[in-house]
Design an enzyme around this catalytic site. Structure first.
Site, PDB file in Angstrom:
ATOM      1  N   ASP A  57       0.845  -1.195   0.000  1.00 40.33           N
ATOM      2  CA  ASP A  57       0.000   0.000   0.000  1.00 40.33           C
ATOM      3  C   ASP A  57       0.884   1.249   0.000  1.00 40.33           C
ATOM      4  OD1 ASP A  57      -2.435   1.299  -0.043  1.00 40.33           O
ATOM      5  OD2 ASP A  57      -2.667   1.313   2.138  1.00 40.33           O
ATOM      6  N   ASN A  79       1.335   3.301  -2.980  1.00 43.96           N
ATOM      7  CA  ASN A  79       1.863   3.703  -4.293  1.00 43.96           C
ATOM      8  C   ASN A  79       1.417   5.111  -4.675  1.00 43.96           C
ATOM      9  OD1 ASN A  79       2.867   1.152  -4.476  1.00 43.96           O
ATOM     10  ND2 ASN A  79       1.483   0.453  -6.093  1.00 43.96           N
ATOM     11  N   HIS A 116       2.492   3.199  -9.158  1.00 45.51           N
ATOM     12  CA  HIS A 116       2.243   1.783  -9.441  1.00 45.51           C
ATOM     13  C   HIS A 116       3.413   1.173 -10.216  1.00 45.51           C
ATOM     14  CE1 HIS A 116      -1.643   2.130  -7.698  1.00 45.51           C
ATOM     15  NE2 HIS A 116      -2.201   2.830  -8.684  1.00 45.51           N
ATOM     16  N   GLU A 172     -12.595  -4.588  -3.889  1.00 47.31           N
ATOM     17  CA  GLU A 172     -13.020  -3.185  -3.715  1.00 47.31           C
ATOM     18  C   GLU A 172     -12.276  -2.233  -4.660  1.00 47.31           C
ATOM     19  OE1 GLU A 172     -12.358  -5.304  -1.152  1.00 47.31           O
ATOM     20  OE2 GLU A 172     -14.455  -5.541  -0.547  1.00 47.31           O
ATOM     21  N   ASN A 173     -11.086  -2.639  -5.110  1.00 47.39           N
ATOM     22  CA  ASN A 173     -10.328  -1.761  -6.016  1.00 47.39           C
ATOM     23  C   ASN A 173     -11.012  -1.571  -7.378  1.00 47.39           C
ATOM     24  OD1 ASN A 173      -7.068  -2.912  -4.806  1.00 47.39           O
ATOM     25  ND2 ASN A 173      -8.218  -1.074  -4.219  1.00 47.39           N
ATOM     26  N   TRP A 174     -11.984  -2.466  -7.706  1.00 45.55           N
ATOM     27  CA  TRP A 174     -12.743  -2.268  -8.955  1.00 45.55           C
ATOM     28  C   TRP A 174     -13.501  -0.942  -8.925  1.00 45.55           C
ATOM     29  CZ3 TRP A 174     -11.268  -4.960 -12.901  1.00 45.55           C
ATOM     30  CH2 TRP A 174     -10.898  -6.299 -12.778  1.00 45.55           C
ATOM     31  N   ARG A 195     -12.323   1.914  -8.101  1.00 47.19           N
ATOM     32  CA  ARG A 195     -11.450   3.079  -8.388  1.00 47.19           C
ATOM     33  C   ARG A 195     -11.820   3.665  -9.747  1.00 47.19           C
ATOM     34  NH1 ARG A 195      -5.433   2.345  -5.846  1.00 47.19           N
ATOM     35  NH2 ARG A 195      -6.150   1.746  -3.785  1.00 47.19           N
ATOM     36  N   ARG A 216      -4.811  -1.767   9.014  1.00 48.17           N
ATOM     37  CA  ARG A 216      -6.057  -2.504   8.782  1.00 48.17           C
ATOM     38  C   ARG A 216      -5.796  -3.620   7.770  1.00 48.17           C
ATOM     39  NH1 ARG A 216      -7.835   2.941   6.717  1.00 48.17           N
ATOM     40  NH2 ARG A 216      -7.224   3.045   4.530  1.00 48.17           N
ATOM     41  N   SER A 226      -8.125  -4.624   5.317  1.00 51.05           N
ATOM     42  CA  SER A 226      -8.750  -4.361   4.012  1.00 51.05           C
ATOM     43  C   SER A 226      -9.222  -5.641   3.312  1.00 51.05           C
ATOM     44  CB  SER A 226      -7.796  -3.569   3.110  1.00 51.05           C
ATOM     45  OG  SER A 226      -7.420  -2.368   3.722  1.00 51.05           O
TER      46      SER A 226
HETATM   47  C1  IPE Z   1      -5.458  -2.741  -0.102  1.00 46.74           C
HETATM   48  O1  IPE Z   1      -5.084  -1.457  -0.392  1.00 46.74           O
HETATM   49  C2  IPE Z   1      -5.586  -3.531  -1.378  1.00 46.74           C
HETATM   50  C3  IPE Z   1      -4.331  -3.859  -2.046  1.00 46.74           C
HETATM   51  C4  IPE Z   1      -3.140  -3.636  -1.562  1.00 46.74           C
HETATM   52  C5  IPE Z   1      -4.445  -4.505  -3.326  1.00 46.74           C
HETATM   53  P1  IPE Z   1      -6.171  -0.304  -0.509  1.00 46.74           P
HETATM   54  O2  IPE Z   1      -5.437   0.959  -0.753  1.00 46.74           O
HETATM   55  O3  IPE Z   1      -7.199  -0.664  -1.507  1.00 46.74           O
HETATM   56  O4  IPE Z   1      -6.810  -0.341   0.946  1.00 46.74           O
HETATM   57  P2  IPE Z   1      -7.763   0.698   1.688  1.00 46.74           P
HETATM   58  O5  IPE Z   1      -8.839   1.071   0.730  1.00 46.74           O
HETATM   59  O6  IPE Z   1      -6.922   1.884   2.051  1.00 46.74           O
HETATM   60  O7  IPE Z   1      -8.245  -0.027   2.897  1.00 46.74           O
HETATM   61  C1  IPE Z   2      -1.441   0.086  -3.450  1.00 48.77           C
HETATM   62  O1  IPE Z   2      -1.250   1.452  -3.502  1.00 48.77           O
HETATM   63  C2  IPE Z   2      -1.697  -0.533  -4.801  1.00 48.77           C
HETATM   64  C3  IPE Z   2      -3.074  -0.980  -5.005  1.00 48.77           C
HETATM   65  C4  IPE Z   2      -4.029  -0.997  -4.118  1.00 48.77           C
HETATM   66  C5  IPE Z   2      -3.428  -1.443  -6.337  1.00 48.77           C
HETATM   67  P1  IPE Z   2      -2.470   2.473  -3.523  1.00 48.77           P
HETATM   68  O2  IPE Z   2      -2.853   2.703  -4.943  1.00 48.77           O
HETATM   69  O3  IPE Z   2      -3.560   2.019  -2.635  1.00 48.77           O
HETATM   70  O4  IPE Z   2      -1.775   3.773  -2.938  1.00 48.77           O
HETATM   71  P2  IPE Z   2      -2.367   4.785  -1.861  1.00 48.77           P
HETATM   72  O5  IPE Z   2      -2.806   3.966  -0.674  1.00 48.77           O
HETATM   73  O6  IPE Z   2      -3.516   5.482  -2.521  1.00 48.77           O
HETATM   74  O7  IPE Z   2      -1.232   5.679  -1.534  1.00 48.77           O
HETATM   75 MG    MG Z   3      -4.053   2.342  -0.674  1.00 50.39          MG
END
Ligand code: IPE
Ligand code: IPE
Ligand code: MG
Length: 249
Positions: free
Chosen positions: A21, A23, A38, A68-70, A72, A195, A197
């Site tokens: 987490d 990036n 990324h 949940e990342n879907w 974004r 957390r 997640s």
């Molecule tokens: C958790 O990171 C998911 C991955 C690392 C793939 P997120 O950035 O999506 O987590 P939340 O939303 O802050 O909990």
């Molecule tokens: C983790 O970095 C990578 C993925 C969840 C795909 P983030 O993209 O969640 O980066 P932050 O948490 O917004 O900094």
């Molecule tokens: Mg994140």
């Protein structure tokens, strides 16, 4: 001296799970686009996999994309799916060279076809490798996985191939996407949040938890070794007393 030299190789965790987490925040801190973070995150994955193979780690699972990342922005989701294709394609020769076996857990049918095919090609190519197993959690979430397992069990009960009283913890484990993979001993989360997640909620029941403020693109070999040293200082009691552990009662 590298932290690597301080690691006791006879008591390595068998399986390390990583929530990578930070990036986006890493990129933002430099006035750059999230996608830059990324891309740099892929370099960290490569370095961490190399570090894991260098010490003979058996399993490394990386939370790459959550259910949940879907949600974004579409543009970011597309960029991540494209990045996966190029990263897997580019890294496959090194995975072969380093004897790394690739696996994936998650709802893979949701992935775009190109991502799925590239992933499957790499999984097939590396399937006979006997070194570190790298597991990518893709379109993964624990609640999705547990719901799917419960559905499978309900179907078996429904068709009389399973009796409810025969549902043990082992039976549940064997219906998760992680069947045949030992539970993680150590969970690492980068990026400062404390957390889970929706990650491996069942499997992390007795894992040691290591949280660091370091953003994922800055998490490299030495950071991994530091986390392992933290793990090696823990006493894992699994519900027992310290005395029982020390005197092996
Ligand atoms: C958790 O990171 C998911 C991955 C690392 C793939 P997120 O950035 O999506 O987590 P939340 O939303 O802050 O909990
Ligand atoms: C983790 O970095 C990578 C993925 C969840 C795909 P983030 O993209 O969640 O980066 P932050 O948490 O917004 O900094
Ligand atoms: Mg994140």
């Amino acid at each position: 001296m590298s932290l690597k030299d301080k690691i006791d190789l006879s008591s390595l965790p068998q399986h390390i799970a990583v929530i990578m987490d930070g990036n986006g925040r890493w990129a933002k801190a430099q006035g750059k686009d999230r996608s830059f973070g990324h891309q740099e995150g892929v370099v960290s994955v490569r370095k961490v996999v190399e570090a894991a193979t260098a010490i003979g780690l058996k399993y490394l699972t990386i939370y790459t994309f959550s259910t949940e990342n879907w949600s974004r922005p579409l543009e970011e989701v597309r960029a991540l799916m494209d990045l996966l294709v190029s990263a897997i394609y580019k890294e496959t020769p090194d995975l072969m060279k380093n004897n790394v076996r690739l696996m994936a857990i998650g709802n893979l049918s949701q992935l775009p076809e190109k991502t799925r095919v590239t992933l499957q090609d790499c999984i097939d190519q590396t399937s006979a490798n006997t070194g570190t197993t790298l597991v990518l959690a893709l379109s993964y979430s624990s609640r999705w996985e547990l719901t799917d397992a419960i559905r499978q069990l309900a179907e078996k009960v429904n068709e009389n191939s399973l009796h409810p009283e025969d549902i043990t913890e082992l039976v549940v484990s064997n219906h998760l996407t992680t069947r045949n993979i030992p539970d993680p001993d150590l969970l690492i989360r980068t990026g400062g949040e404390k957390r889970l997640s929706n990650f491996l909620l069942w499997q992390l029941s007795y894992a040691e938890l290591y949280f660091t403020d370091v953003y994922w693109p800055d998490f490299r070999e030495e950071e991994l070794y530091g986390a392992i040293l933290y793990y090696q200082q823990r006493e894992r009691r699994f519900g027992k007393t310290s005395e029982q552990i020390i005197y092996k009662q």
